[in-house]
Motif scaffolding. Structure first.
Motif, PDB file in Angstrom:
ATOM      1  N   ASP A  12     -33.088 -18.248  -2.640  1.00  0.00           N
ATOM      2  CA  ASP A  12     -32.969 -18.918  -1.340  1.00  0.00           C
ATOM      3  C   ASP A  12     -32.274 -18.017  -0.327  1.00  0.00           C
ATOM      4  O   ASP A  12     -32.686 -17.924   0.823  1.00  0.00           O
ATOM      5  CB  ASP A  12     -32.189 -20.222  -1.470  1.00  0.00           C
ATOM      6  N   ASN A  13     -31.207 -17.368  -0.747  1.00  0.00           N
ATOM      7  CA  ASN A  13     -30.426 -16.531   0.156  1.00  0.00           C
ATOM      8  C   ASN A  13     -30.748 -15.046   0.025  1.00  0.00           C
ATOM      9  O   ASN A  13     -30.186 -14.236   0.745  1.00  0.00           O
ATOM     10  CB  ASN A  13     -28.934 -16.720  -0.113  1.00  0.00           C
ATOM     11  N   GLN A  14     -31.633 -14.675  -0.909  1.00  0.00           N
ATOM     12  CA  GLN A  14     -31.977 -13.289  -1.181  1.00  0.00           C
ATOM     13  C   GLN A  14     -30.756 -12.459  -1.565  1.00  0.00           C
ATOM     14  O   GLN A  14     -30.670 -11.283  -1.252  1.00  0.00           O
ATOM     15  CB  GLN A  14     -32.685 -12.650   0.031  1.00  0.00           C
ATOM     16  N   ASN A  15     -29.795 -13.092  -2.211  1.00  0.00           N
ATOM     17  CA  ASN A  15     -28.575 -12.404  -2.630  1.00  0.00           C
ATOM     18  C   ASN A  15     -28.352 -12.614  -4.108  1.00  0.00           C
ATOM     19  O   ASN A  15     -28.887 -13.534  -4.710  1.00  0.00           O
ATOM     20  CB  ASN A  15     -27.356 -12.947  -1.884  1.00  0.00           C
ATOM     21  N   GLY A  16     -27.516 -11.768  -4.661  1.00  0.00           N
ATOM     22  CA  GLY A  16     -27.052 -11.969  -6.020  1.00  0.00           C
ATOM     23  C   GLY A  16     -25.625 -12.469  -5.990  1.00  0.00           C
ATOM     24  O   GLY A  16     -24.795 -11.979  -5.223  1.00  0.00           O
ATOM     25  N   VAL A  17     -25.332 -13.460  -6.790  1.00  0.00           N
ATOM     26  CA  VAL A  17     -23.993 -14.036  -6.850  1.00  0.00           C
ATOM     27  C   VAL A  17     -23.282 -13.427  -8.054  1.00  0.00           C
ATOM     28  O   VAL A  17     -23.790 -13.469  -9.169  1.00  0.00           O
ATOM     29  CB  VAL A  17     -24.069 -15.572  -6.999  1.00  0.00           C
TER      30      VAL A  17
END
Length: 65
Positions: A12-17
């Motif tokens: 959804d955010n195109q990020n890795g957490v």
């Protein structure tokens, strides 16, 4: 010493957490590559915190002490 940074991919955010860091001090990885060893450990440690284990990833950082 090998440090594994464990990430969870969010599309959804195109990020890795960043879920956390795992530190391995043993030199013998028992026949596995560093990525395989890190992924097994990451799934065992953080697998219950994520909904889809296939979205987990490991970044391997080797540090000398």
């Amino acid at each position: 010493m090998i440090v594994y940074k464990v990430f969870y991919k969010e599309y959804d955010n195109q990020n890795g957490v960043l879920l956390g860091k795992l530190i391995e001090r043993r030199g013998d990885l028992r026949g596995l590559s560093a990525v395989e060893s890190g992924m097994r450990w990451a799934i065992a440690t953080y697998g219950d915190q994520v909904s889809d284990k296939s979205r987990m990833g490991v970044l391997v950082v080797e540090e000398d002490m």
